[in-house]
Design a protein around this motif. Structure first.
Motif, PDB file in Angstrom:
ATOM      1  N   ALA A 171       4.364 -46.883 -15.183  1.00 56.62           N
ATOM      2  CA  ALA A 171       3.725 -47.913 -16.015  1.00 56.62           C
ATOM      3  C   ALA A 171       2.817 -47.247 -17.031  1.00 56.62           C
ATOM      4  O   ALA A 171       2.195 -46.213 -16.737  1.00 56.62           O
ATOM      5  CB  ALA A 171       2.919 -48.862 -15.137  1.00 56.62           C
ATOM      6  N   PRO A 172       2.712 -47.841 -18.247  1.00 56.06           N
ATOM      7  CA  PRO A 172       1.958 -47.158 -19.318  1.00 56.06           C
ATOM      8  C   PRO A 172       0.478 -46.969 -19.011  1.00 56.06           C
ATOM      9  O   PRO A 172      -0.172 -46.144 -19.638  1.00 56.06           O
ATOM     10  CB  PRO A 172       2.152 -48.072 -20.537  1.00 56.06           C
ATOM     11  N   SER A 173      -0.069 -47.692 -18.011  1.00 58.18           N
ATOM     12  CA  SER A 173      -1.495 -47.533 -17.708  1.00 58.18           C
ATOM     13  C   SER A 173      -1.784 -46.253 -16.928  1.00 58.18           C
ATOM     14  O   SER A 173      -2.932 -46.005 -16.560  1.00 58.18           O
ATOM     15  CB  SER A 173      -2.023 -48.752 -16.949  1.00 58.18           C
ATOM     16  N   PHE A 174      -0.750 -45.424 -16.689  1.00 59.51           N
ATOM     17  CA  PHE A 174      -1.002 -44.186 -15.914  1.00 59.51           C
ATOM     18  C   PHE A 174      -2.050 -43.322 -16.611  1.00 59.51           C
ATOM     19  O   PHE A 174      -2.842 -42.647 -15.976  1.00 59.51           O
ATOM     20  CB  PHE A 174       0.313 -43.402 -15.700  1.00 59.51           C
ATOM     21  N   VAL A 175      -2.067 -43.369 -17.977  1.00 54.59           N
ATOM     22  CA  VAL A 175      -3.022 -42.516 -18.700  1.00 54.59           C
ATOM     23  C   VAL A 175      -4.458 -42.933 -18.402  1.00 54.59           C
ATOM     24  O   VAL A 175      -5.381 -42.130 -18.487  1.00 54.59           O
ATOM     25  CB  VAL A 175      -2.793 -42.543 -20.229  1.00 54.59           C
ATOM     26  N   ALA A 176      -4.639 -44.229 -18.063  1.00 55.12           N
ATOM     27  CA  ALA A 176      -5.985 -44.725 -17.763  1.00 55.12           C
ATOM     28  C   ALA A 176      -6.423 -44.269 -16.379  1.00 55.12           C
ATOM     29  O   ALA A 176      -7.593 -43.994 -16.140  1.00 55.12           O
ATOM     30  CB  ALA A 176      -6.008 -46.252 -17.834  1.00 55.12           C
ATOM     31  N   ASP A 177      -5.475 -44.186 -15.450  1.00 51.69           N
ATOM     32  CA  ASP A 177      -5.835 -43.912 -14.056  1.00 51.69           C
ATOM     33  C   ASP A 177      -5.906 -42.414 -13.743  1.00 51.69           C
ATOM     34  O   ASP A 177      -6.756 -41.978 -12.973  1.00 51.69           O
ATOM     35  CB  ASP A 177      -4.803 -44.572 -13.137  1.00 51.69           C
ATOM     36  N   PHE A 178      -4.995 -41.630 -14.345  1.00 52.94           N
ATOM     37  CA  PHE A 178      -4.921 -40.205 -13.986  1.00 52.94           C
ATOM     38  C   PHE A 178      -5.534 -39.352 -15.095  1.00 52.94           C
ATOM     39  O   PHE A 178      -4.879 -38.478 -15.662  1.00 52.94           O
ATOM     40  CB  PHE A 178      -3.461 -39.818 -13.711  1.00 52.94           C
ATOM     41  N   GLU A 179      -6.812 -39.616 -15.351  1.00 54.04           N
ATOM     42  CA  GLU A 179      -7.506 -38.891 -16.411  1.00 54.04           C
ATOM     43  C   GLU A 179      -7.503 -37.393 -16.128  1.00 54.04           C
ATOM     44  O   GLU A 179      -7.393 -36.560 -17.024  1.00 54.04           O
ATOM     45  CB  GLU A 179      -8.950 -39.405 -16.516  1.00 54.04           C
ATOM     46  N   GLU A 180      -7.583 -37.061 -14.828  1.00 54.24           N
ATOM     47  CA  GLU A 180      -7.694 -35.647 -14.461  1.00 54.24           C
ATOM     48  C   GLU A 180      -6.483 -34.832 -14.916  1.00 54.24           C
ATOM     49  O   GLU A 180      -6.568 -33.608 -15.064  1.00 54.24           O
ATOM     50  CB  GLU A 180      -7.908 -35.506 -12.947  1.00 54.24           C
ATOM     51  N   GLY A 207      -5.216 -34.902 -17.772  1.00 54.72           N
ATOM     52  CA  GLY A 207      -5.473 -34.420 -19.136  1.00 54.72           C
ATOM     53  C   GLY A 207      -4.377 -34.825 -20.095  1.00 54.72           C
ATOM     54  O   GLY A 207      -4.548 -35.694 -20.925  1.00 54.72           O
ATOM     55  N   GLU A 208      -3.207 -34.249 -19.942  1.00 57.98           N
ATOM     56  CA  GLU A 208      -2.075 -34.534 -20.824  1.00 57.98           C
ATOM     57  C   GLU A 208      -1.004 -35.292 -20.046  1.00 57.98           C
ATOM     58  O   GLU A 208      -0.763 -34.998 -18.871  1.00 57.98           O
ATOM     59  CB  GLU A 208      -1.447 -33.216 -21.326  1.00 57.98           C
ATOM     60  N   PRO A 209      -0.320 -36.210 -20.728  1.00 55.36           N
ATOM     61  CA  PRO A 209       0.758 -36.947 -20.042  1.00 55.36           C
ATOM     62  C   PRO A 209       1.814 -36.002 -19.459  1.00 55.36           C
ATOM     63  O   PRO A 209       2.379 -36.272 -18.399  1.00 55.36           O
ATOM     64  CB  PRO A 209       1.361 -37.824 -21.150  1.00 55.36           C
ATOM     65  N   GLU A 210       2.039 -34.898 -20.136  1.00 53.66           N
ATOM     66  CA  GLU A 210       3.088 -33.980 -19.655  1.00 53.66           C
ATOM     67  C   GLU A 210       2.680 -33.307 -18.335  1.00 53.66           C
ATOM     68  O   GLU A 210       3.536 -32.941 -17.523  1.00 53.66           O
ATOM     69  CB  GLU A 210       3.385 -32.896 -20.716  1.00 53.66           C
ATOM     70  N   ILE A 211       1.382 -33.108 -18.153  1.00 52.04           N
ATOM     71  CA  ILE A 211       0.927 -32.544 -16.865  1.00 52.04           C
ATOM     72  C   ILE A 211       1.188 -33.572 -15.756  1.00 52.04           C
ATOM     73  O   ILE A 211       1.663 -33.232 -14.667  1.00 52.04           O
ATOM     74  CB  ILE A 211      -0.587 -32.212 -16.912  1.00 52.04           C
ATOM     75  N   PHE A 212       0.910 -34.832 -16.089  1.00 53.02           N
ATOM     76  CA  PHE A 212       1.149 -35.888 -15.099  1.00 53.02           C
ATOM     77  C   PHE A 212       2.645 -35.928 -14.736  1.00 53.02           C
ATOM     78  O   PHE A 212       3.015 -35.997 -13.558  1.00 53.02           O
ATOM     79  CB  PHE A 212       0.693 -37.236 -15.687  1.00 53.02           C
ATOM     80  N   GLY A 253       0.778 -33.766  -0.732  1.00 49.78           N
ATOM     81  CA  GLY A 253       1.608 -32.636  -1.169  1.00 49.78           C
ATOM     82  C   GLY A 253       0.793 -31.537  -1.821  1.00 49.78           C
ATOM     83  O   GLY A 253       1.351 -30.577  -2.353  1.00 49.78           O
ATOM     84  N   ARG A 254      -0.536 -31.698  -1.824  1.00 51.83           N
ATOM     85  CA  ARG A 254      -1.460 -30.727  -2.446  1.00 51.83           C
ATOM     86  C   ARG A 254      -1.056 -30.434  -3.891  1.00 51.83           C
ATOM     87  O   ARG A 254      -1.039 -29.284  -4.338  1.00 51.83           O
ATOM     88  CB  ARG A 254      -1.498 -29.430  -1.655  1.00 51.83           C
ATOM     89  N   ILE A 255      -0.671 -31.475  -4.593  1.00 52.32           N
ATOM     90  CA  ILE A 255      -0.241 -31.306  -5.985  1.00 52.32           C
ATOM     91  C   ILE A 255      -1.413 -31.661  -6.892  1.00 52.32           C
ATOM     92  O   ILE A 255      -1.940 -32.775  -6.818  1.00 52.32           O
ATOM     93  CB  ILE A 255       0.979 -32.211  -6.280  1.00 52.32           C
ATOM     94  N   ARG A 256      -1.798 -30.683  -7.699  1.00 48.05           N
ATOM     95  CA  ARG A 256      -2.945 -30.886  -8.582  1.00 48.05           C
ATOM     96  C   ARG A 256      -2.544 -30.494 -10.010  1.00 48.05           C
ATOM     97  O   ARG A 256      -1.595 -29.706 -10.189  1.00 48.05           O
ATOM     98  CB  ARG A 256      -4.115 -30.006  -8.130  1.00 48.05           C
ATOM     99  N   PRO A 257      -3.282 -30.994 -11.005  1.00 47.73           N
ATOM    100  CA  PRO A 257      -2.944 -30.630 -12.390  1.00 47.73           C
ATOM    101  C   PRO A 257      -2.901 -29.115 -12.581  1.00 47.73           C
ATOM    102  O   PRO A 257      -2.114 -28.600 -13.378  1.00 47.73           O
ATOM    103  CB  PRO A 257      -4.077 -31.261 -13.207  1.00 47.73           C
ATOM    104  N   SER A 258      -3.745 -28.405 -11.817  1.00 53.34           N
ATOM    105  CA  SER A 258      -3.835 -26.954 -12.016  1.00 53.34           C
ATOM    106  C   SER A 258      -2.647 -26.194 -11.435  1.00 53.34           C
ATOM    107  O   SER A 258      -2.448 -25.027 -11.772  1.00 53.34           O
ATOM    108  CB  SER A 258      -5.122 -26.447 -11.359  1.00 53.34           C
ATOM    109  N   ASN A 259      -1.859 -26.818 -10.582  1.00 53.28           N
ATOM    110  CA  ASN A 259      -0.747 -26.046 -10.001  1.00 53.28           C
ATOM    111  C   ASN A 259       0.627 -26.590 -10.399  1.00 53.28           C
ATOM    112  O   ASN A 259       1.590 -26.455  -9.656  1.00 53.28           O
ATOM    113  CB  ASN A 259      -0.891 -25.918  -8.473  1.00 53.28           C
ATOM    114  N   PRO A 318       3.608 -28.293 -17.253  1.00 48.17           N
ATOM    115  CA  PRO A 318       3.850 -29.506 -18.043  1.00 48.17           C
ATOM    116  C   PRO A 318       5.347 -29.761 -18.213  1.00 48.17           C
ATOM    117  O   PRO A 318       6.124 -28.824 -18.324  1.00 48.17           O
ATOM    118  CB  PRO A 318       3.179 -29.197 -19.392  1.00 48.17           C
ATOM    119  N   THR A 319       5.687 -31.035 -18.154  1.00 51.31           N
ATOM    120  CA  THR A 319       7.111 -31.418 -18.244  1.00 51.31           C
ATOM    121  C   THR A 319       7.239 -32.591 -19.210  1.00 51.31           C
ATOM    122  O   THR A 319       6.357 -33.451 -19.259  1.00 51.31           O
ATOM    123  CB  THR A 319       7.621 -31.889 -16.852  1.00 51.31           C
ATOM    124  N   GLN A 320       8.321 -32.635 -19.931  1.00 48.57           N
ATOM    125  CA  GLN A 320       8.536 -33.746 -20.862  1.00 48.57           C
ATOM    126  C   GLN A 320       9.026 -34.983 -20.112  1.00 48.57           C
ATOM    127  O   GLN A 320       9.742 -34.884 -19.122  1.00 48.57           O
ATOM    128  CB  GLN A 320       9.604 -33.360 -21.903  1.00 48.57           C
TER     129      GLN A 320
END
Ligand code: SF4
Ligand code: SF4
Ligand code: SF4
Length: 662
Positions: free
Chosen positions: A85-94, A96-101, A218-224, A227-229
């Motif tokens: 859903a397009p509101s993901f950018v609002a919830d997953f601020e951490e 940073g970039e949509p591609e990281i999400f 799953g211990r999945i964090r933006p730092s590990n 980025p994916t399209q």
């Protein structure tokens, strides 16, 4: 027409519910019933708006989780696509970039990640076509499943006014099926609980909160992650869809129709008002864009504590980025795809309205709630209903309970406290009376034993002292001594008789007696000093009673004498006769100095006396007690000796069975 399923998405964890009625208050459709003090969600009535899950601070309102299902799909190695859903950018601020999400989702096991904003673009095209083709007609948008459910259940006559267009989620799913076939499994990830029951064109729905749990596990964090399209096509105007007027921005209405023909309402109060006014025909051909929540960025599946306007800003930033970077030709390509897709849908009436109870029924409920006039209607809202009347209606409809009314419950509580205090007082009195009665019973046994042992030797002393006295000449000096022995032995006999009376070992010779006459006889044996006014009050409905006349005369005389002795300064001495059911009641009440509380408990004990040594045997009241008990009656005494508390004096109350009790 589609089938409407009744799946219970929201429920109560009973052990956690503290019965505060907050969920009842916040539920827009009163789908929460209180039964036996427990809040229960009625699946048929619920529109899955999720309000109750947000407001319940106890965590007692929860929604169905689908993490296991999604994990299973991924573990099976299927091609599982995430539709975000397009509101993901609002919830997953951490992120940073949509591609990281998107990278985080890929790492979780999703093969591809799609933006549902793209589906919103497709849906917007359909809305444009519909509205432009029907210029005089008003519609209610159908992209919020809770709003659709609300119309189907509570305004079923308006389902013809819902836009017959699928939601962005379903549009995205249809696009994927059209371009990728049936093989991929589709998982929608969004802020909404109601989506879980919207369509079977996706395989599973999880909220952002559920996704967070999966990422944490799953211990999945933006730092590990890398980025994916996102898979194309990317969202265009549809990226702004989660904030109100987002859909409008996505539409290209002819002329400047957005401001003239579109009405936006969001949140549980406003969306209902808008629909009511639309139903009443007041809004003419306006287009209603309604959201059940305060925008999808604040949906019940989002992370708690988010700031509403900060979230909106993030969505708008993302929208601008997308609009600046739309690949060339995408819009044209999308329009071509959309032309080949069927994005229509239908609705089904699912009437859940409950008929209003009759005025008579409501009146009866209000009376049970202790509301007899309008002044009793506090409308305080503590029960979860806006007004007392609405609460009463809900009770009559089986949705609520009388005990939910706080003032009523407090009143009941006060009454219970008073009753308990009364019971405690009565219990204390009974307990004290029981203790007293047990003590006197033990004394009675002791007295009976002593009297029995003394009786025979005393008889011998009396007999031989009398014989010796008879044999003694008048002028013999011994005669005076013998006379003293005879007199004192006779006194001892009286005491033994008193003890036997107290110990209830004497015989009762019952005879039918006129109680008024008995009182007169008893009083006639007393010489009342001039300063004492004796009065006999007769309230008997029937003067006859079966008693031992001789013993009872002794009792009355004794009490009258005590009354006289208690009033050295004079006063009134009143004997009252009355009856209640099968009992005759004798009250003898003086205005004397009263008895001390410490003495009052002991007045019936043998040899207990407040008179000086040699004045009386101390057996008068003990004998009285014994005689009354031998008649299977009751005797009580009340006294006050504190002038500062009011008049002083003592009252003895004797209750005798009118007919001899065996
Ligand atoms: S909000 Fe509802 S579920 Fe939560 S504690 Fe209060 S009554 Fe119970
Ligand atoms: S989810 Fe919404 S409609 Fe359902 S019980 Fe909760 S507040 Fe009411
Ligand atoms: S007085 Fe009782 S019934 Fe009326 S609104 Fe308050 S809690 Fe509800």
């Amino acid at each position: 027409m589609e089938n409407v399923k009744h799946r219970k998405l929201v429920y109560t964890v009973k052990d956690l519910c503290r019965v505060c009625y907050t969920c009842v208050r916040e539920c827009p459709v009163k789908a929460i019933r209180i039964v036996d003090g427990q809040a229960e969600v009625l699946g048929d009535r619920c529109i899955a708006c999720g309000n109750c899950t947000i407001v319940c601070k106890q965590g007692a309102k929860v929604y169905e989780r689908s993490i296991d299902l999604v994990s299973r799909l991924i573990d099976l190695g299927d091609h599982v696509f995430a539709l975000v859903a397009p509101s993901f950018v609002a919830d997953f601020e951490e992120a940073g970039e949509p591609e990281i999400f998107a990278g985080m989702l890929k790492k979780l096991g999703f093969k591809e990640v799609f933006e549902v904003g793209m589906g919103a673009d497709l849906v917007a095209r359909e809305y444009e076509k519909l509205i432009n083709a029907n210029p005089g007609r008003g519609y209610i948008n159908s992209d919020c499943p809770a709003i659709v459910s609300f119309v189907e259940k509570y305004h079923p006559k308006l389902i013809g006014s819902l836009t017959p267009v699928v939601s962005p989620m379903v549009a995205t799913a249809r696009y994927i099926r059209k371009t990728r076939g049936e093989e991929p499994r589709l998982v929608f990830i969004g802020p909404c609980i109601a989506k879980k029951d919207e369509s079977d064109e996706v395989d599973a729905v999880i909220t952002f909160m559920e996704l967070r749990q999966m990422l944490t596990a799953g211990r999945i964090r933006p730092s590990n992650v890398e980025p994916t399209q996102f898979s194309p096509p990317l969202a265009m105007q549809g990226a702004g869809f989660p904030v109100s007027r987002g859909m409008l921005q996505s539409m290209k209405l002819e002329g400047n129709q957005v401001d003239q023909r579109v009405m936006v309402a969001e949140g549980r109060v406003h969306f209902q008002e808008a629909i009511r006014e639309f139903a009443d025909g007041h809004l003419g051909s306006m287009q209603l864009e309604l959201l059940c929540c305060e925008g999808c960025t604040m949906g019940p599946g989002t992370s708690p504590g988010g700031k509403k306007f900060v979230r909106r800003k993030r969505v708008l930033n993302h929208l601008h980025q997308r609009l600046e970077s739309i690949p060339r030709g995408q819009e044209k390509e999308q329009a071509e795809v959309s032309a080949t897709l069927d994005l229509t849908r239908t609705f089904k009436q699912d009437d859940q309205r409950i008929a209003d109870p009759s005025e008579d029924d409501i009146g009866k409920v209000l009376q049970r709630m202790g509301k007899f006039s309008m002044q009793d209607h506090l409308d305080c809202g503590a029960c979860g209903y806006d007004t007392c009347l609405n609460h009463a209606k809900a009770i009559a409809q089986g949705l609520a309970e009388v005990e939910m009314c706080l003032p009523y419950s407090i009143d009941q509580l006060h009454q219970t406290i008073h009753k308990l205090a009364d019971s405690k007082h009565q219990l204390n009195s009974v307990e004290q009376a029981l203790r007293q009665s047990e003590k006197l019973a033990h004394m009675g046994q002791l007295s009976a034993g002593i009297a029995h042992e003394l009786n025979n030797p005393l008889g011998v002393v009396i007999m031989y002292s009398n014989l010796l006295l008879e044999d003694c000449k008048e002028d013999q000096q011994l005669r005076e001594d013998l006379q003293l022995i005879v007199d004192q032995a006779a006194r001892c006999k009286t005491i033994v008789g008193g003890l036997l009376n107290f110990a209830r070992k004497n015989q009762v010779r019952y005879s039918r007696t006129d109680m008024v006459e008995l009182m007169r006889i008893s009083a006639s044996s007393i010489i009342f000093p001039e300063n004492i006014a004796f009065k006999l009050v007769n309230k008997l409905s029937n003067p006859a009673a079966e008693i031992d006349q001789e013993q009872m005369v002794q009792v009355i005389t004794n009490l009258l004498k005590n009354g006289v002795e208690a009033m050295p300064n004079g006063g009134a001495l009143i004997a009252t006769l009355s009856d209640s059911h099968d009992w005759v009641i004798i009250s003898i009440c003086d205005e004397g100095t009263g008895i001390d509380a410490g003495d009052l408990e002991k007045v019936f004990e043998p040899f207990y006396t407040t008179k000086g040594i040699g004045k009386g045997t101390g057996l008068g009241l003990a004998t009285t007690y014994g005689v009354v008990k031998m008649h299977r009656g009751q005797i009580d005494v009340k006294s006050s000796n504190k002038p500062e508390n009011g008049p002083t004096g003592t009252e003895f109350i004797i209750k005798l069975p009118r007919i001899r009790k065996l």
